[in-house]
Design a protein around this motif. Structure first.
Motif, PDB file in Angstrom:
ATOM      1  N   TYR A  49      -1.947   9.626   8.649  1.00 57.35           N
ATOM      2  CA  TYR A  49      -0.885   9.792   7.645  1.00 57.35           C
ATOM      3  C   TYR A  49       0.386   9.057   8.092  1.00 57.35           C
ATOM      4  CZ  TYR A  49      -3.353  13.209   4.783  1.00 57.35           C
ATOM      5  OH  TYR A  49      -4.241  13.816   3.929  1.00 57.35           O
ATOM      6  N   ASP A  50       1.212   8.682   7.117  1.00 57.98           N
ATOM      7  CA  ASP A  50       2.474   7.986   7.421  1.00 57.98           C
ATOM      8  C   ASP A  50       3.625   8.960   7.660  1.00 57.98           C
ATOM      9  OD1 ASP A  50       1.720   5.105   7.066  1.00 57.98           O
ATOM     10  OD2 ASP A  50       1.097   5.890   5.116  1.00 57.98           O
ATOM     11  N   ALA A  51       3.485  10.185   7.163  1.00 59.42           N
ATOM     12  CA  ALA A  51       4.527  11.212   7.362  1.00 59.42           C
ATOM     13  C   ALA A  51       3.935  12.575   7.043  1.00 59.42           C
ATOM     14  CB  ALA A  51       5.734  10.941   6.469  1.00 59.42           C
ATOM     15  N   VAL A  52       4.547  13.618   7.629  1.00 57.47           N
ATOM     16  CA  VAL A  52       4.206  14.989   7.250  1.00 57.47           C
ATOM     17  C   VAL A  52       5.482  15.675   6.771  1.00 57.47           C
ATOM     18  CG1 VAL A  52       2.191  15.299   8.743  1.00 57.47           C
ATOM     19  CG2 VAL A  52       4.468  15.782   9.656  1.00 57.47           C
ATOM     20  N   VAL A  53       5.324  16.614   5.848  1.00 62.17           N
ATOM     21  CA  VAL A  53       6.483  17.315   5.291  1.00 62.17           C
ATOM     22  C   VAL A  53       6.262  18.822   5.422  1.00 62.17           C
ATOM     23  CG1 VAL A  53       7.896  17.727   3.227  1.00 62.17           C
ATOM     24  CG2 VAL A  53       6.943  15.449   3.648  1.00 62.17           C
ATOM     25  N   ALA A  54       7.228  19.504   6.059  1.00 63.82           N
ATOM     26  CA  ALA A  54       7.166  20.963   6.196  1.00 63.82           C
ATOM     27  C   ALA A  54       7.797  21.596   4.965  1.00 63.82           C
ATOM     28  CB  ALA A  54       7.920  21.403   7.449  1.00 63.82           C
ATOM     29  N   VAL A  55       7.004  22.354   4.227  1.00 66.17           N
ATOM     30  CA  VAL A  55       7.506  23.071   3.056  1.00 66.17           C
ATOM     31  C   VAL A  55       7.543  24.540   3.474  1.00 66.17           C
ATOM     32  CG1 VAL A  55       7.210  23.517   0.590  1.00 66.17           C
ATOM     33  CG2 VAL A  55       6.360  21.379   1.591  1.00 66.17           C
ATOM     34  N   GLY A  56       8.690  24.952   4.017  1.00 65.20           N
ATOM     35  CA  GLY A  56       8.793  26.301   4.558  1.00 65.20           C
ATOM     36  C   GLY A  56      10.092  26.468   5.310  1.00 65.20           C
ATOM     37  N   GLY A  57      10.115  27.422   6.222  1.00 64.31           N
ATOM     38  CA  GLY A  57      11.325  27.709   6.978  1.00 64.31           C
ATOM     39  C   GLY A  57      11.282  27.095   8.367  1.00 64.31           C
ATOM     40  N   ASP A  58      12.179  27.574   9.240  1.00 63.35           N
ATOM     41  CA  ASP A  58      12.302  27.007  10.581  1.00 63.35           C
ATOM     42  C   ASP A  58      11.015  27.173  11.392  1.00 63.35           C
ATOM     43  OD1 ASP A  58      14.861  26.076  10.130  1.00 63.35           O
ATOM     44  OD2 ASP A  58      15.852  27.865  10.887  1.00 63.35           O
ATOM     45  N   GLY A  59      10.230  28.229  11.112  1.00 64.09           N
ATOM     46  CA  GLY A  59       8.963  28.435  11.821  1.00 64.09           C
ATOM     47  C   GLY A  59       7.936  27.354  11.485  1.00 64.09           C
ATOM     48  N   THR A  60       7.845  27.001  10.198  1.00 63.94           N
ATOM     49  CA  THR A  60       6.920  25.946   9.758  1.00 63.94           C
ATOM     50  C   THR A  60       7.353  24.599  10.330  1.00 63.94           C
ATOM     51  OG1 THR A  60       6.690  27.189   7.684  1.00 63.94           O
ATOM     52  CG2 THR A  60       5.761  24.975   7.715  1.00 63.94           C
ATOM     53  N   ILE A  61       8.661  24.338  10.290  1.00 66.86           N
ATOM     54  CA  ILE A  61       9.219  23.103  10.844  1.00 66.86           C
ATOM     55  C   ILE A  61       8.889  23.016  12.335  1.00 66.86           C
ATOM     56  CG2 ILE A  61      11.389  21.887  11.413  1.00 66.86           C
ATOM     57  CD1 ILE A  61      12.540  23.207   8.795  1.00 66.86           C
ATOM     58  N   ASN A  62       9.024  24.159  13.030  1.00 71.98           N
ATOM     59  CA  ASN A  62       8.763  24.185  14.467  1.00 71.98           C
ATOM     60  C   ASN A  62       7.304  23.817  14.766  1.00 71.98           C
ATOM     61  OD1 ASN A  62       7.808  25.533  17.042  1.00 71.98           O
ATOM     62  ND2 ASN A  62      10.005  25.791  17.246  1.00 71.98           N
ATOM     63  N   GLU A  63       6.380  24.407  14.035  1.00 70.81           N
ATOM     64  CA  GLU A  63       4.950  24.137  14.282  1.00 70.81           C
ATOM     65  C   GLU A  63       4.600  22.677  13.997  1.00 70.81           C
ATOM     66  OE1 GLU A  63       1.969  26.690  12.652  1.00 70.81           O
ATOM     67  OE2 GLU A  63       3.124  28.506  13.061  1.00 70.81           O
ATOM     68  N   LEU A  64       5.040  22.199  12.839  1.00 69.82           N
ATOM     69  CA  LEU A  64       4.695  20.837  12.429  1.00 69.82           C
ATOM     70  C   LEU A  64       5.408  19.812  13.317  1.00 69.82           C
ATOM     71  CD1 LEU A  64       2.838  19.737  10.293  1.00 69.82           C
ATOM     72  CD2 LEU A  64       4.722  19.760   8.656  1.00 69.82           C
ATOM     73  N   GLY A  65       6.683  20.085  13.618  1.00 71.59           N
ATOM     74  CA  GLY A  65       7.450  19.192  14.501  1.00 71.59           C
ATOM     75  C   GLY A  65       6.838  19.116  15.886  1.00 71.59           C
ATOM     76  N   GLU A  88       0.842  -1.197   0.000  1.00 74.36           N
ATOM     77  CA  GLU A  88       0.000   0.000   0.000  1.00 74.36           C
ATOM     78  C   GLU A  88       0.879   1.249   0.000  1.00 74.36           C
ATOM     79  OE1 GLU A  88      -3.634   1.700   2.679  1.00 74.36           O
ATOM     80  OE2 GLU A  88      -3.126  -0.427   2.883  1.00 74.36           O
ATOM     81  N   ARG A  89       0.461   2.273  -0.736  1.00 73.30           N
ATOM     82  CA  ARG A  89       1.257   3.512  -0.794  1.00 73.30           C
ATOM     83  C   ARG A  89       1.209   4.255   0.540  1.00 73.30           C
ATOM     84  NH1 ARG A  89      -0.192   7.269  -5.620  1.00 73.30           N
ATOM     85  NH2 ARG A  89      -2.302   7.004  -4.863  1.00 73.30           N
ATOM     86  N   LYS A  90       2.346   4.859   0.900  1.00 68.38           N
ATOM     87  CA  LYS A  90       2.403   5.658   2.128  1.00 68.38           C
ATOM     88  C   LYS A  90       1.738   7.013   1.881  1.00 68.38           C
ATOM     89  CE  LYS A  90       6.645   3.689   4.096  1.00 68.38           C
ATOM     90  NZ  LYS A  90       5.909   2.789   5.001  1.00 68.38           N
ATOM     91  N   ARG A  91       0.901   7.411   2.802  1.00 65.99           N
ATOM     92  CA  ARG A  91       0.199   8.700   2.679  1.00 65.99           C
ATOM     93  C   ARG A  91       1.052   9.794   3.319  1.00 65.99           C
ATOM     94  NH1 ARG A  91      -4.497   8.589   5.797  1.00 65.99           N
ATOM     95  NH2 ARG A  91      -5.332  10.372   4.673  1.00 65.99           N
ATOM     96  N   ILE A  92       1.386  10.787   2.510  1.00 66.97           N
ATOM     97  CA  ILE A  92       2.234  11.890   2.994  1.00 66.97           C
ATOM     98  C   ILE A  92       1.473  13.206   2.859  1.00 66.97           C
ATOM     99  CG2 ILE A  92       4.360  13.193   2.599  1.00 66.97           C
ATOM    100  CD1 ILE A  92       5.749  10.793   1.783  1.00 66.97           C
ATOM    101  N   LEU A  93       1.492  13.984   3.943  1.00 63.12           N
ATOM    102  CA  LEU A  93       0.874  15.311   3.904  1.00 63.12           C
ATOM    103  C   LEU A  93       1.963  16.370   3.763  1.00 63.12           C
ATOM    104  CD1 LEU A  93      -1.582  17.217   4.237  1.00 63.12           C
ATOM    105  CD2 LEU A  93      -1.111  17.205   6.700  1.00 63.12           C
ATOM    106  N   PHE A  94       1.907  17.136   2.688  1.00 63.76           N
ATOM    107  CA  PHE A  94       2.820  18.269   2.485  1.00 63.76           C
ATOM    108  C   PHE A  94       2.134  19.529   3.006  1.00 63.76           C
ATOM    109  CE2 PHE A  94       4.447  15.186  -0.482  1.00 63.76           C
ATOM    110  CZ  PHE A  94       5.815  15.428  -0.539  1.00 63.76           C
ATOM    111  N   VAL A  95       2.730  20.149   4.022  1.00 65.94           N
ATOM    112  CA  VAL A  95       2.178  21.378   4.599  1.00 65.94           C
ATOM    113  C   VAL A  95       3.004  22.542   4.058  1.00 65.94           C
ATOM    114  CG1 VAL A  95       1.726  22.655   6.725  1.00 65.94           C
ATOM    115  CG2 VAL A  95       1.325  20.186   6.644  1.00 65.94           C
ATOM    116  N   VAL A  96       2.380  23.355   3.207  1.00 65.94           N
ATOM    117  CA  VAL A  96       3.103  24.391   2.459  1.00 65.94           C
ATOM    118  C   VAL A  96       2.834  25.765   3.064  1.00 65.94           C
ATOM    119  CG1 VAL A  96       3.487  25.396   0.159  1.00 65.94           C
ATOM    120  CG2 VAL A  96       2.800  22.976   0.368  1.00 65.94           C
ATOM    121  N   ASN A  97       3.913  26.445   3.486  1.00 65.85           N
ATOM    122  CA  ASN A  97       3.794  27.839   3.924  1.00 65.85           C
ATOM    123  C   ASN A  97       4.033  28.709   2.688  1.00 65.85           C
ATOM    124  OD1 ASN A  97       4.211  30.446   4.801  1.00 65.85           O
ATOM    125  ND2 ASN A  97       5.459  29.891   6.556  1.00 65.85           N
ATOM    126  N   PRO A  98       3.000  29.384   2.174  1.00 65.43           N
ATOM    127  CA  PRO A  98       3.132  30.077   0.886  1.00 65.43           C
ATOM    128  C   PRO A  98       4.021  31.321   0.921  1.00 65.43           C
ATOM    129  CG  PRO A  98       0.979  30.515   1.840  1.00 65.43           C
ATOM    130  CD  PRO A  98       1.652  29.521   2.746  1.00 65.43           C
TER     131      PRO A  98
END
Length: 292
Positions: free
Chosen positions: A61-77, A3-13
């Motif tokens: 979800y199997d993973a989340v991906v932060a698409v952004g800077g250290d602030g986005t990484i901080n929130e998602l992490g 089964e494919r792994k479900r990944i959520l990309f969280v994009v800070n525009p």
């Protein structure tokens, strides 16, 4: 085929002042779609990445991906901390300190290809007065700069430099009492950084020996220095030699209390947060999985 792994990309525009309109298309071209099933969500208010991370856990979800800077990484992490869910990083910030340290490419396609490997490392995370940080937390001069930069209408290195110059003109060092693993130190300091990883971002290294997996934080005390030495201090930052400066003292520790005479901003991975006179800092060993 499993089964494919479900990944959520969280994009800070808006992170890093870069437009990300073609990002989804690029993921669909580069990501191995036989292995992964991507979903995209765009953040549109403060703490939105945190909310989306919490939702991703509930939605399985199997993973989340932060698409952004250290602030986005901080929130998602912060949202997935301690759950075992891996965090991917596509570095799109002004500094990208954590990504640079972990060797995650700044090139979008190359960073997406890293996710195809789906290999992760367990890293330490820090906490200051209940707020998580993954890279560096600090007070004093750099926190005042972050506070100023948050109101600056120019993003990126030029805006940051403008904030540095504006704050430097009127900044005064402060007195601090530090209790590091039970030992007390009294210092007058220009700034104090508590480093989990060695660099702020843009390859400016405040704690060259810091490691994100050793279970220890590096408390970097920058003492008052004559202003004419500022270029030399900056040189130390960019040549990984801050620990060799006469004006920088680095004390390793796990449990840290910092006492100051008044409340003020503390930067947490570059984001300014108003905190009180007493700061309690601790480390959680290998508490987050990062895909790298």
């Amino acid at each position: 085929m499993g089964e494919r792994k479900r990944i959520l990309f969280v994009v800070n525009p808006i992170s890093g002042g870069k437009k990300k309109t073609a990002f989804n298309k690029q993921v669909l071209e580069v990501l191995d779609l036989e292995k992964f099933d991507p979903t995209f969500k765009i953040t549109d208010h403060p703490n939105h990445a945190y909310e989306l991370g919490k939702l991703a856990i509930i939605e399985g979800y199997d993973a989340v991906v932060a698409v952004g800077g250290d602030g986005t990484i901080n929130e998602l992490g912060s949202a997935i901390l301690g759950t075992g869910m891996p965090l991917g990083i596509i570095p799109e910030g002004s500094g990208n300190g954590l990504a640079l340290y972990l060797g995650i490419p700044l090139n979008e396609s190359a960073a997406i290809r890293r996710i195809n490997r789906f290999e992760s490392v367990e890293v330490d995370t820090g906490e200051v007065n209940g707020r998580n940080f993954f890279n560096i937390a600090g007070l004093g001069f750099d926190a005042s700069v972050s506070d100023h930069f948050a109101t600056e209408n120019i993003r990126g290195p030029m805006g940051y430099l403008r904030s540095v110059v504006n704050v430097l003109a009127k900044y005064k060092p402060s007195d601090y009492q530090l209790i590091i693993d039970g030992k007390t130190y009294t210092r007058e300091a220009f700034m104090i950084s508590v480093a989990n990883s060695p660099q702020y971002g843009n390859n400016a290294y405040i704690a060259p020996q810091a490691s994100i997996t050793d279970g220890i934080l590096d408390v970097c005390i920058v003492h008052k220095f004559p202003l004419y030495l500022l270029p030399k201090m900056v040189f130390h930052l960019f040549t990984k030699s801050a620990d060799q400066s006469d004006y920088v003292e680095i004390i390793p520790g796990k449990e840290i209390v910092i006492l100051r005479d008044k409340k003020g901003p503390v930067h947490v991975d570059g984001e300014p947060v108003e905190m009180g006179e007493r700061l309690e800092v601790s480390i959680k060993h290998k508490s987050l999985k990062i895909i790298c």
